[in-house]
Structures are given as structure tokens and as C-alpha cells.
Design a protein around this motif. Sequence first.
Motif, mmCIF file in Angstrom:
data_model
loop_
_atom_site.group_PDB
_atom_site.id
_atom_site.type_symbol
_atom_site.label_atom_id
_atom_site.label_comp_id
_atom_site.label_asym_id
_atom_site.label_seq_id
_atom_site.Cartn_x
_atom_site.Cartn_y
_atom_site.Cartn_z
ATOM 1 N N VAL A 176 8.781 40.951 56.684
ATOM 2 C CA VAL A 176 7.147 41.846 56.453
ATOM 3 C C VAL A 176 6.166 40.707 55.511
ATOM 4 O O VAL A 176 6.633 39.841 55.141
ATOM 5 N N ASP A 179 3.596 44.799 52.545
ATOM 6 C CA ASP A 179 4.371 45.942 52.705
ATOM 7 C C ASP A 179 4.650 46.863 54.161
ATOM 8 O O ASP A 179 5.172 47.790 54.246
ATOM 9 N N THR A 180 4.080 45.590 55.149
ATOM 10 C CA THR A 180 4.288 46.184 56.369
ATOM 11 C C THR A 180 5.467 45.598 56.956
ATOM 12 O O THR A 180 5.593 44.269 56.787
ATOM 13 N N VAL A 181 6.665 46.796 57.241
ATOM 14 C CA VAL A 181 7.848 46.430 57.502
ATOM 15 C C VAL A 181 7.564 45.729 59.522
ATOM 16 O O VAL A 181 7.919 46.588 59.849
ATOM 17 N N ALA A 182 8.176 45.082 60.226
ATOM 18 C CA ALA A 182 8.256 45.131 61.438
ATOM 19 C C ALA A 182 9.514 45.439 61.791
ATOM 20 O O ALA A 182 10.090 45.076 62.465
ATOM 21 N N PRO A 192 9.977 46.369 50.999
ATOM 22 C CA PRO A 192 9.441 45.189 50.892
ATOM 23 C C PRO A 192 9.514 44.982 49.017
ATOM 24 O O PRO A 192 9.893 43.509 48.347
ATOM 25 N N ASP A 206 -0.071 40.050 51.993
ATOM 26 C CA ASP A 206 -0.653 39.623 53.284
ATOM 27 C C ASP A 206 -2.729 39.350 53.138
ATOM 28 O O ASP A 206 -2.728 39.419 53.352
ATOM 29 N N GLY A 232 2.877 43.152 64.692
ATOM 30 C CA GLY A 232 1.877 43.815 64.320
ATOM 31 C C GLY A 232 1.345 43.244 62.846
ATOM 32 O O GLY A 232 0.247 43.808 62.336
ATOM 33 N N SER A 233 1.348 42.407 62.601
ATOM 34 C CA SER A 233 0.632 41.410 61.805
ATOM 35 C C SER A 233 0.364 40.050 62.021
ATOM 36 O O SER A 233 0.013 39.556 61.032
ATOM 37 N N THR A 236 -3.480 39.965 60.657
ATOM 38 C CA THR A 236 -3.676 40.509 59.439
ATOM 39 C C THR A 236 -3.334 38.783 59.107
ATOM 40 O O THR A 236 -4.160 37.707 58.149
#
Length: 247
Positions: A176, A179-182, A192, A206, A232-233, A236
Motif C-alpha cells: 500500500v 491509499d493505493t492498494v497494489a 489503508p 505517498d 502502479g506506484s 509516485t
Amino acid sequence: MRRIADSGYSTLLMPDVPRWQPAPGPALAVAATLTDLRVGSWVYASPLRPAWSTAWEAHSLSVLTEGRFELGIGTGRPGIEDELRDLGLPVVPPGQRLAQVRETVAALRGLDGPDSHTPVVMAVRGPKALALAADLADTVAFALMPGDDRVESTRVVRDFRALTTRDVELAQHVAVIGDTVAPFMASPDTDPAALRAADSLAVLPDDPTAAAEEIQRRREELGISYFVFGAGSAGTLAPVVAELAGR
């Protein structure tokens, strides 16, 4: 893949989830031809794969990538029993799954021979798995449960350090970011906010500055030097990679 390589990441990893993506072996071989990244499985589930053929695939990937492949292996993610039943494969107990891991690594060492060494990354949780990793692994990732706080994770790391005098790299699966869960890395219902409230090591901020500070803290306090994030991160955390790479 090129985007990840250009951002400074060192390694591209693929999960072992049948039908969710291309099979890891051929996909990683292609990735290694397109970039200079290291590649690896994160992680092969031992009950899904016969030991000798897994070892052969790992050794072959190591040769084809000129030493840039690492074999990640474990006993299977939560729910592996249902997956085995769906595939018509035997549901074996955890102890037998660990024996399959040992058999795979032993076969890999035989194929590598005296002049090469395919790194082995083991994902572990319980005391028997930790003991096996202390004997066999080059890198160890500790499987975290949703309720594990920093105190519990620290205890697990220190217990492992007491098991071995070898120089074993410590890795962390960070599912995580903010707030992004892979996908692939955590359950879709992962909260999160609850992880942050529990001071879980499965989450990072993040904000790049805060993330870099937290990674440095984990390096200094726990000795963790290998961090795994969802693709996906990647954008970031690219500033974090740029700041910390080589340090």
C-alpha cells in the motif's frame, strides 16, 4: 518495463498467479532482453510447481539473463488450497510445501554448479519457514499480516537474525502506497487507514519525502534494504528511488 527501468528501479518482479497475467518465465525473459533490469519471480508457489522443473526454469533464466534472474519462492499465498483444488492438484500440508521449497533450491544448486549462483528469495512467516530461509535464502521477505504492527514486525526480524550468521539480505513487500492498494500484493478489501493506525510496515506514505524518510528508518532500525512496490506506484515513488539509489 522501460518506464520502470528509466526511473531507476533495479528489479522487475512478477507474481505467480495462473491466468492473471502471462506466465512469469517467458515474460521475465522478454523483460530482460528489453532492459538492463534484474528480473525475478515474486514468488513461485511451491505446491503449484514440480521442484525439478522449477529449478530448471530458474537456472535457465539465470543463464539467459547473464545472472540477472533471482528465484523468489514460497509455500503459497493465503487461499492457495482453493486454487490447488480448482487446478486438480493435491492439497499438501504446509510442512510438505516447505520440503518442496528445499527440494527446489537443492536442485537449483545442482544445476548452477560451482561456477554460478542463482540468488534465492524466500517469502516466509512461521518459525519453520524462517529456519529454512536461514539455511538456504540469499534474501528473505517477511510475510506480514494485516494486524502486524511495527513492534511485531521488529520481533520477527530480530528472531530471524538470531537464526543465522550468514549475510542474508532483508526484503519488504509494501502493498500500500498512500491509499493505493497494489493488485496481486494485497486483498482488495485492504484498509489503508487501518494499516496506518496499526503502524504496519505494509504501507508507505505517498509523499516522496516522507516515504524516503520512512525507508531510511526501516533500513537503520531493521536492516531492510530491498523494498518491493506495485507497478502502479512506480511513478509516485520514482523521486524516492532517485534519492536513495546507491545509498
